[in-house]
Structure formats: C-alpha cells, structure tokens
Design a protein around this motif. Structure first.
Motif, PDB file in Angstrom:
ATOM      1  N   UNK A 112     -13.893 -10.979 -25.170  1.00  0.00           N
ATOM      2  CA  UNK A 112     -13.478 -12.022 -26.113  1.00  0.00           C
ATOM      3  C   UNK A 112     -13.811 -13.382 -25.506  1.00  0.00           C
ATOM      4  N   UNK A 113     -14.683 -14.116 -26.158  1.00  0.00           N
ATOM      5  CA  UNK A 113     -15.154 -15.383 -25.601  1.00  0.00           C
ATOM      6  C   UNK A 113     -14.028 -16.401 -25.458  1.00  0.00           C
ATOM      7  N   UNK A 114     -13.110 -16.431 -26.429  1.00  0.00           N
ATOM      8  CA  UNK A 114     -12.025 -17.414 -26.370  1.00  0.00           C
ATOM      9  C   UNK A 114     -11.148 -17.186 -25.141  1.00  0.00           C
ATOM     10  N   UNK A 115     -10.826 -15.915 -24.875  1.00  0.00           N
ATOM     11  CA  UNK A 115     -10.018 -15.601 -23.689  1.00  0.00           C
ATOM     12  C   UNK A 115     -10.756 -15.998 -22.425  1.00  0.00           C
ATOM     13  N   UNK A 116     -12.063 -15.773 -22.415  1.00  0.00           N
ATOM     14  CA  UNK A 116     -12.855 -16.136 -21.236  1.00  0.00           C
ATOM     15  C   UNK A 116     -12.835 -17.647 -21.010  1.00  0.00           C
ATOM     16  N   UNK A 117     -12.985 -18.417 -22.073  1.00  0.00           N
ATOM     17  CA  UNK A 117     -12.995 -19.865 -21.937  1.00  0.00           C
ATOM     18  C   UNK A 117     -11.638 -20.406 -21.507  1.00  0.00           C
ATOM     19  N   UNK A 118     -10.560 -19.727 -21.923  1.00  0.00           N
ATOM     20  CA  UNK A 118      -9.221 -20.166 -21.542  1.00  0.00           C
ATOM     21  C   UNK A 118      -8.873 -19.759 -20.107  1.00  0.00           C
ATOM     22  N   UNK A 119      -9.219 -18.524 -19.747  1.00  0.00           N
ATOM     23  CA  UNK A 119      -8.778 -17.989 -18.451  1.00  0.00           C
ATOM     24  C   UNK A 119      -9.706 -18.346 -17.301  1.00  0.00           C
ATOM     25  N   UNK A 120     -10.980 -18.601 -17.585  1.00  0.00           N
ATOM     26  CA  UNK A 120     -11.944 -18.823 -16.507  1.00  0.00           C
ATOM     27  C   UNK A 120     -11.565 -19.995 -15.602  1.00  0.00           C
ATOM     28  N   UNK A 121     -11.191 -21.168 -16.131  1.00  0.00           N
ATOM     29  CA  UNK A 121     -10.813 -22.251 -15.220  1.00  0.00           C
ATOM     30  C   UNK A 121      -9.554 -21.942 -14.411  1.00  0.00           C
ATOM     31  N   UNK A 122      -8.612 -21.208 -14.992  1.00  0.00           N
ATOM     32  CA  UNK A 122      -7.404 -20.857 -14.258  1.00  0.00           C
ATOM     33  C   UNK A 122      -7.706 -19.919 -13.094  1.00  0.00           C
ATOM     34  N   UNK A 123      -8.569 -18.925 -13.354  1.00  0.00           N
ATOM     35  CA  UNK A 123      -8.972 -18.007 -12.283  1.00  0.00           C
ATOM     36  C   UNK A 123      -9.766 -18.746 -11.211  1.00  0.00           C
ATOM     37  N   UNK A 124     -10.616 -19.675 -11.638  1.00  0.00           N
ATOM     38  CA  UNK A 124     -11.401 -20.451 -10.677  1.00  0.00           C
ATOM     39  C   UNK A 124     -10.512 -21.294  -9.772  1.00  0.00           C
ATOM     40  N   UNK A 125      -9.380 -21.756 -10.301  1.00  0.00           N
ATOM     41  CA  UNK A 125      -8.442 -22.533  -9.491  1.00  0.00           C
ATOM     42  C   UNK A 125      -7.644 -21.625  -8.560  1.00  0.00           C
ATOM     43  N   UNK A 126      -7.217 -20.454  -9.065  1.00  0.00           N
ATOM     44  CA  UNK A 126      -6.367 -19.563  -8.282  1.00  0.00           C
ATOM     45  C   UNK A 126      -7.118 -18.871  -7.153  1.00  0.00           C
TER      46      UNK A 126
END
Length: 277
Positions: A112-126
C-alpha cells in the motif's frame, strides 16, 4: 531398464559427496579456529599472570561449571542457568513481537503506497537510534519489570525487520507477480502466496541481524535496571572484580547467541535449500 535407473543414482552420488565434505570441513575449520583462540587466550593469561586482569581458560571453565548450579551473588543472586533462562525469555518475547510487527508493517508498506509514504520517514528516523538510548525512558514508563525490557527489544527489532521485509519484497521479480495475477490471483493472494514466499530468505537474513542487536540491547538493559539475567550477573561480578565470572557470562552469551543464529540459519536453509550457509 537397469542401466537407465542406476545412472541417475551413480551420477548423483559424487555430487552429494563434495557438499557433505565441504560441510564437515567447515565444522572442523571453525572448531580449529576456536581452539586456536583458546590457546592464545591461555598463553596470554599465563604471561600476564594476573587472574583479575585476564584469567586462564581453565580458571574460567572451572568458574563457569561451579556457578551453573551456584547462585551469584549468594544472597539474592541466581545461577548461571537461571540467569540464562531469564535473558532468553526476554529475548524471545521481544524478538517474536518485534518480528511479527516488522513483517506486518513491511508487507503493508510494500503493498500500500499510502502506508509506505506515512511509515517510511518514521522507520528512517527510528533505525539509526540505538535501543540503549531508550532504557531510561522505558524505565520511567514501565518500571524495571519485564515490560520495559521486552519493549526495548521490540523497538530494536521492529525497524530492522521492517526494512529487511520491505527490501526483500521489493526485490521479488515483477514477472513472478505478473504471472500470478494473470492466473487469476488477487493482489492479497499474490502477496501472501507468491511475494512473501519469495522474500523469505531476505526476511530471515534481517531477522539474524535483528537477533544480534536484541542481545546487545537486553544485556545493556540488564546492567542498568534489572535484578536478574546475564547482564545483571556480569555487572555484579565486575563490581567485585570476579573476572572469571565475567568471562563465564560472556561465554554464556556467545553460546546462546550462536544457538539462536544457528536456528535462524537452519530456518533459512529450510526456506531456501539453494542457500549455502
């Protein structure tokens, strides 16, 4: 008929023999490397001549054997076996929860592209944040009980497994997915039965990396806020300059880590027999 049926067996026998020979050669080579390291350790300890600085291998082995059934510290401490079971339980709980969440999040991001766009920056920070940095915060939130330690491992495993899952799913050949869809499989069925299965080796590799980080996190947590576990034992032994016991705890961590990694490597071979490990 006899010649035809016997030919494959004759041809297959030599092919299996070298692979078995390579496996045993790796075992003996690894055992030889460990033996050499122990010999170097023993010689170095004898040259130094100070058991507090560096105990001998024999002294460490004697201490390890003694405290397998003897608590340390004697008043409120536990045996090496009990501490190992405590740490292992924490590892399994946090690792399994973090792996399940990472698999679900990685698969959702891949599908799901929307989930990827939402979660990707959070994972990149964590992902770059060391789990050890969260120990004081988790202690404030959950206390020094089991919840804080399991949460620490969970937050350490989650981003690693998520990134590994996402990368493995992205690496699945598009032709394989198109073939599944052309045969009438839905997008969800293609994800579950084709894409995830093809990504299993990459996911397990990520799990192996996450397992190493989980052991680092739990030992650090047990040294700071715990009343049991291998990390707590090592800290208490260090406070009283019990160096042989420190090395015993380190050896216990090495054995447990090696066993868990071996199980994951076996799982990888079962998932993909073509992988040589």
């Amino acid at each position: 008929m006899t010649t035809t049926t016997e030919a494959p067996a004759a041809a297959g026998a030599p092919a299996d023999a070298p692979r078995s020979s390579r496996s045993w050669r790796r075992v003996w080579t690894g055992a030889g490397a460990i033996a050499l390291a122990l010999v170097v350790w023993e010689i170095a300890a004898l040259v130094i001549g100070d058991a507090v600085t560096l105990p001998t291998v024999t002294e460490t082995a004697r201490t390890l054997t003694e405290y397998l059934g003897k608590p340390y510290p004697e008043v409120q401490g536990k045996t090496l076996v009990a501490d190992a079971l405590i740490s292992t339980g924490r590892i399994l709980a946090g690792f399994l929860l973090g792996t399940a969440a990472g698999l679900a999040l990685g698969a959702s991001m891949a599908g799901v592209r929307v989930i990827r766009e939402l979660a990707d920056p959070l994972i990149a920070i964590m992902r770059p944040l060391p789990p050890i940095a969260f120990i004081p915060l988790l202690v404030v939130w959950f206390g020094i009980g089991e919840t804080s330690k399991i949460a620490l491992i969970f937050f350490g495993v989650l981003p690693v497994v998520t990134v590994a899952t996402l990368g493995a799913l992205d690496a699945v050949p598009p032709d394989l997915l198109n073939a599944s869809r052309s045969l009438g499989a839905s997008q969800v069925r293609t994800m579950l039965h084709v894409r995830l299965r093809a990504a299993v080796p990459g996911v397990i590799t990520g799990m192996r990396i996450a397992m190493g980080g989980a052991w680092t996190a739990i030992i650090a947590a047990e040294m700071i806020a715990a009343t049991g576990g291998v990390g707590y034992l090592i800290l208490q032994a260090g406070n009283y300059l019990q160096t042989p016991l420190i090395f015993s705890g380190i050896a216990e961590i090495a054995v447990l880590g090696f066993a868990f990694d071996g199980l994951l490597r076996l799982l990888l071979r079962l998932a993909d027999p073509t992988v040589r490990r």
